[in-house]
Write a protein that holds these residues in place. Structure first.
Motif, mmCIF file in Angstrom:
data_model
loop_
_atom_site.group_PDB
_atom_site.id
_atom_site.type_symbol
_atom_site.label_atom_id
_atom_site.label_comp_id
_atom_site.label_asym_id
_atom_site.label_seq_id
_atom_site.Cartn_x
_atom_site.Cartn_y
_atom_site.Cartn_z
ATOM 1 N N TYR A 35 -12.489 1.127 5.602
ATOM 2 C CA TYR A 35 -12.888 -0.225 5.172
ATOM 3 C C TYR A 35 -12.706 -1.297 6.246
ATOM 4 O O TYR A 35 -13.638 -2.045 6.537
ATOM 5 C CB TYR A 35 -12.136 -0.560 3.882
ATOM 6 C CG TYR A 35 -12.296 -1.952 3.359
ATOM 7 C CD1 TYR A 35 -13.368 -2.290 2.540
ATOM 8 C CD2 TYR A 35 -11.369 -2.942 3.676
ATOM 9 C CE1 TYR A 35 -13.499 -3.574 2.061
ATOM 10 C CE2 TYR A 35 -11.506 -4.225 3.190
ATOM 11 C CZ TYR A 35 -12.568 -4.538 2.382
ATOM 12 O OH TYR A 35 -12.701 -5.815 1.914
ATOM 13 N N PRO A 36 -11.494 -1.395 6.899
ATOM 14 C CA PRO A 36 -11.352 -2.471 7.899
ATOM 15 C C PRO A 36 -12.304 -2.350 9.076
ATOM 16 O O PRO A 36 -12.649 -3.357 9.689
ATOM 17 C CB PRO A 36 -9.897 -2.348 8.379
ATOM 18 C CG PRO A 36 -9.290 -1.233 7.660
ATOM 19 C CD PRO A 36 -10.251 -0.641 6.706
ATOM 20 N N THR A 59 -13.082 1.968 -2.418
ATOM 21 C CA THR A 59 -12.835 2.761 -3.628
ATOM 22 C C THR A 59 -11.985 3.983 -3.359
ATOM 23 O O THR A 59 -11.686 4.729 -4.282
ATOM 24 C CB THR A 59 -14.167 3.271 -4.210
ATOM 25 O OG1 THR A 59 -14.792 4.079 -3.210
ATOM 26 C CG2 THR A 59 -15.093 2.155 -4.580
ATOM 27 N N GLU A 225 -0.321 0.661 -2.302
ATOM 28 C CA GLU A 225 -1.340 0.835 -1.269
ATOM 29 C C GLU A 225 -1.241 -0.243 -0.203
ATOM 30 O O GLU A 225 -1.927 -0.186 0.800
ATOM 31 C CB GLU A 225 -2.745 0.787 -1.900
ATOM 32 C CG GLU A 225 -3.017 1.915 -2.869
ATOM 33 C CD GLU A 225 -3.864 3.011 -2.255
ATOM 34 O OE1 GLU A 225 -3.930 3.078 -1.019
ATOM 35 O OE2 GLU A 225 -4.452 3.797 -3.023
ATOM 36 N N ASN A 226 -0.396 -1.247 -0.435
ATOM 37 C CA ASN A 226 -0.391 -2.378 0.477
ATOM 38 C C ASN A 226 0.536 -2.117 1.662
ATOM 39 O O ASN A 226 1.751 -2.156 1.550
ATOM 40 C CB ASN A 226 0.058 -3.629 -0.288
ATOM 41 C CG ASN A 226 -0.108 -4.868 0.537
ATOM 42 O OD1 ASN A 226 -0.050 -4.823 1.769
ATOM 43 N ND2 ASN A 226 -0.326 -5.979 -0.122
ATOM 44 N N ASN A 228 0.980 -3.900 4.338
ATOM 45 C CA ASN A 228 1.710 -5.088 4.790
ATOM 46 C C ASN A 228 3.068 -5.179 4.113
ATOM 47 O O ASN A 228 4.060 -5.586 4.708
ATOM 48 C CB ASN A 228 0.916 -6.357 4.450
ATOM 49 C CG ASN A 228 -0.044 -6.714 5.558
ATOM 50 O OD1 ASN A 228 0.249 -6.472 6.725
ATOM 51 N ND2 ASN A 228 -1.184 -7.267 5.200
ATOM 52 N N PHE A 248 -1.896 -0.917 11.365
ATOM 53 C CA PHE A 248 -0.814 -1.800 10.927
ATOM 54 C C PHE A 248 0.348 -1.772 11.918
ATOM 55 O O PHE A 248 1.031 -2.766 12.117
ATOM 56 C CB PHE A 248 -0.329 -1.409 9.534
ATOM 57 C CG PHE A 248 -1.246 -1.879 8.448
ATOM 58 C CD1 PHE A 248 -1.024 -3.081 7.813
ATOM 59 C CD2 PHE A 248 -2.354 -1.133 8.094
ATOM 60 C CE1 PHE A 248 -1.875 -3.526 6.838
ATOM 61 C CE2 PHE A 248 -3.213 -1.577 7.122
ATOM 62 C CZ PHE A 248 -2.978 -2.774 6.490
#
Lengths: 344, 428
Positions: A35-36, A59, A225-226, A228, A248
């Motif tokens: 996605y990113p 998704t 899922e985060n 950060n 990340f």
């Protein structure tokens, strides 16, 4: 009352008329890891072409392929991103639903880092250490015996590791990162134990269950899922380790450090040349039947496979995507331009 | 028992009874203090993290709109210039001119990173608005890169060793020089309020999500208010009381307690799979949220109808009004403020909802501002969720800033509900 029913009638007719209308933007679904990167390409494409910016939903790889393979037509997505290769079963599902020609494009690699806070000493792990520390069941004293994971500190796993509690924050089972971590890091370490490796031939299911099952007694903490959030928790707790994607790690290099795995540091170079063991390829799949009916698919794919995007100096590498070697790029760029379908 | 004796017993227990009361009051005060504490904590973290996002670092460059770069063919065709002109090349040329001593290739690359990747598009828009700029040199404030912005706002510490820092020593040197020349400053961040989503933090804004929320809520309001009020009026004023209406009533109350994700699944199965409506469209989002807010509106509307005293109804019927005239001329106007309050609270609930929208594809990266209810779009809470998940550090403050905007909308809507009630409510 009359106007109200008019509005309702208009809404209903409008609803059914869109059904037949064509879509004028590319619809993309799939992996949250891709996605990113896909979003950056989509934005560039939208700004520099006369087409609309593609719409991208995150998704997950499996969810994306399910939507993608549901059929041909404007209500189904044109492209799906995936952080693993399409499975045979998914490909068959596609075929069964009339999605005959699927074009596979590999876009690059992604590393998975096992990191801790900068304030603590750097970890040097082997994949076997990771397996022993995190598996639900580990080999006991006798060969062929499995016991519930008794290890509580890293020192018990490997005498050269520090004497602190095993505490690993990582993604939940729904995440593609977790799948890749289980497959590459845990199974990689699991294979080092000979009698388990031998099991792969005799009983594949049991082998997978042993190698991929993560312990549930609190040593592995599902942190959502985060990613950060995982970084923030690592800073607050210097004894914990975290599992997340390489981008990340790169973005937070002042707060966390990647542990060495089998002596290799998670870095751009080591992932690109394949020496860092916990890295995986990323893909996207194009529905060939849509290429000529939905405007912009060709342009988007061309943008993604251009050197200025996925090349060594391209803008995707600035975002943490690890490029493929030059020959591989040339091959996939050609396949994408020709729209040569995948056969399985 | 004599009078004196009972007085003694009362007196003996008096101290204990007062103490109990004092304790009870203290519990109440404690409960309020605790909620206030958490509220203050929430607001200070959000505002503390987010207020900096309302300012954005800009960099002043002497831009030459070079015809050789922008319009090599020399035809002056604006549409073609807008598509093919090398506007980023113009930004790069200006940066080279400002720092002529930087010649190494690697250093040049980091020099180009001072300005945002979208700076070229800002110049394009400028030139499109005023084509006479072609060939001229002007001083322009351009958006700076998000990492420069983070550095300026103190989120990147210059005391950290260079290897661990996203902004290198050389760049810091340039930043210091630009600061000394007054070419770098923080200005009000208009982009944040006018742009759609972007993967470049400095180019991203909430307008796209706000417009998406607006369309979604319009669909929700247009459907749920008339349907909800009609259902409430029928059930309250016309429906016979029997097992069947009891059954409906129980079901409406149950629906109000159903988790919102279930409505998302329903929307996916019915509106998208069965009716074939487009994914990610505010129309489908509005329909799903309609299902979610309907019970709230029906219950609030019925309560409002119930609070109209029967004497009004009887008086109307007594002077010969039909049942329908009684409802529409007398009861409904009196119940309207209560109904509107219910509707606004339902809408505020819908505005903050993201779970059901996940199922129908509104959790998506959408750059273009939606132009209608069929265009793909996202909503404010979803935008917050997406930004919170982005790796770039500059999105942290944007997440908090977006939360502040959403909270502001919620406060305004709730204030409106309170105002309507105060203004129009009749006490009997």
């Amino acid at each position: 009352m009359k106007t109200k029913s008019l509005i309702l009638a208009a809404a209903v007719t409008a609803t059914f008329s869109v059904n037949a209308a064509a879509r004028d933007y590319v619809s993309i679904v799939g992996s949250s890891t891709v996605y990113p990167f896909a979003t950056v390409v989509a934005e560039q494409f939208g700004k520099t072409s006369e087409y609309k910016t593609p719409k991208i939903e995150s998704t997950g790889s499996g969810g994306g392929l399910k939507l993608f393979c549901a059929g041909v037509g404007v209500q189904h997505p044109d492209i799906t991103n995936s952080s693993r290769r399409i499975k045979k079963s998914e490909f068959d599902q596609c075929q069964a639903n009339g999605v005959k020609d699927v074009v596979e494009v590999k876009v690059g690699y992604d590393g998975i880092a096992v990191a801790n806070a900068k304030s603590a000493p750097r970890f040097e792990l082997s994949r076997k250490d990771i397996f022993l520390a995190l598996a639900k069941q580990v080999p006991g004293d006798k060969e062929g015996e499995l016991i519930d994971n008794p290890y509580t500190t890293w020192k018990q796993v490997n005498a050269s590791l520090p004497d602190i509690k095993i505490e690993v924050l990582g993604p939940p089972p729904t995440s593609g990162t977790r799948d890749a971590f289980a497959e590459l890091a845990m199974e990689g370490g699991c294979k080092k134990i000979e009698w388990i490796a031998a099991m792969k031939k005799t009983d594949k299911k049991a082998y997978k269950a042993v190698c991929h099952t993560v312990r549930e007694d609190g040593a592995y903490i599902e942190a959502g899922e985060n990613d950060n959030l995982i970084v923030q928790k690592l800073v607050a707790n210097p004894n914990a380790l975290g599992v997340f994607g390489f981008s990340f790690l790169e973005e937070n290099g002042d707060k966390v450090q990647g542990s060495l795995i089998d002596g290799k540091e998670p870095a751009f170079e080591s992932i690109a040349d394949g020496s860092y063991p916990v890295s995986r390829p990323l893909f996207f799949y194009v529905k060939k039947a849509h290429v000529d009916s939905v405007p912009g698919i060709r342009g988007y794919v061309a943008e993604f496979t251009s050197e200025k995007a996925w090349g060594d100096e391209g803008y995707l590498s600035d975002r943490g995507l690890i490029p493929m070697p030059k020959e591989e790029r040339a091959k996939f760029a050609k396949d994408a331009a020709d729209m040569s379908p995948l056969s399985m | 028992m004599s009078n004196n004796e009972s007085m003694n017993r009362v007196r003996a227990g008096l101290a204990r009874r007062y103490a109990t009361e004092r304790r009870f009051r203290m519990y109440g005060v404690l409960a309020i203090l605790m909620s206030l504490f958490f509220l203050v904590l929430l607001f200070t973290t959000i505002i503390g993290n987010g207020y900096t996002a309302f300012l954005q670092t800009h960099i002043k460059l002497d831009i030459t709109f070079d015809q050789a770069l922008l319009d090599p063919s020399g035809k002056g065709d604006l549409a073609e210039i807008s598509r093919t002109g090398d506007f980023n090349g113009v930004v790069k040329a200006a940066l080279r001119e400002a720092f002529p001593e930087v010649t190494k290739r690697g250093d040049r690359k980091s020099l180009y990173n001072l300005a945002s990747g979208g700076a070229g598009f800002e110049l394009r828009d400028m030139l499109m608005a005023d084509p006479s700029l072609m060939g001229k040199t002007v001083s322009v404030w351009l958006t700076a890169d998000d990492e420069i912005d983070m550095f300026m706002k103190g989120h990147i510490d210059r005391d950290v060793p260079e290897d661990d820092r996203r902004v290198k020593d050389l760049t810091i040197e340039w930043v210091d020089r630009l600061l000394a020349e007054d070419r770098l400053e923080k200005q009000f961040n208009t982009t944040f309020f006018t742009a759609g989503d972007s993967r470049d933090a400095e180019q991203s804004g909430i307008w796209g999500a706000a417009v998406g929320s607006f369309y979604t809520l319009i669909v929700t309001l247009l459907l749920s208010f008339p349907i909800g009020v009609a259902a409430a009026i029928y059930l309250e004023e016309f429906a016979p009381t029997n097992r069947f209406t009891d059954f409906i009533e129980v079901n409406i109350n149950n629906l109000a307690a159903v988790p919102s994700i279930v409505f998302g699944l329903l929307g996916l199965a019915v509106f998208i799979s069965f009716f074939g409506m487009p994914r990610s469209a505010p129309l489908v989002g509005g329909l799903v949220l309609t299902l979610m807010t309907l019970p709230t509106i029906i219950i609030a509307s019925r309560a409002a109808l119930k609070s109209v005293p029967p004497s009004i109804r009887e008086a109307a019927l007594g002077i010969g009004a039909s049942k329908m005239q009684m409802v529409f001329h007398h009861v409904l106007p009196l119940a309207m403020p209560g109904m509107l309050t219910g509707a606004i609270i339902g809408m505020a609930q819908a505005l903050g909802e993201s779970a059901p929208l996940l199922m129908i594809g509104m959790v998506a990266f959408i750059v273009d501002i939606p132009g209608g209810v069929f265009d793909p779009s996202t909503v404010l809470p979803v935008q917050i969720y997406l930004w919170a998940d982005s790796p770039e550090r500059a999105f942290v403050e944007r997440t908090s800033a977006a939360i502040m905007v959403l909270l502001a909308f919620l406060v305004v809507m709730n204030a409106l509900a309170v105002m309507l009630r105060k203004r129009f409510e009749k006490r009997w």
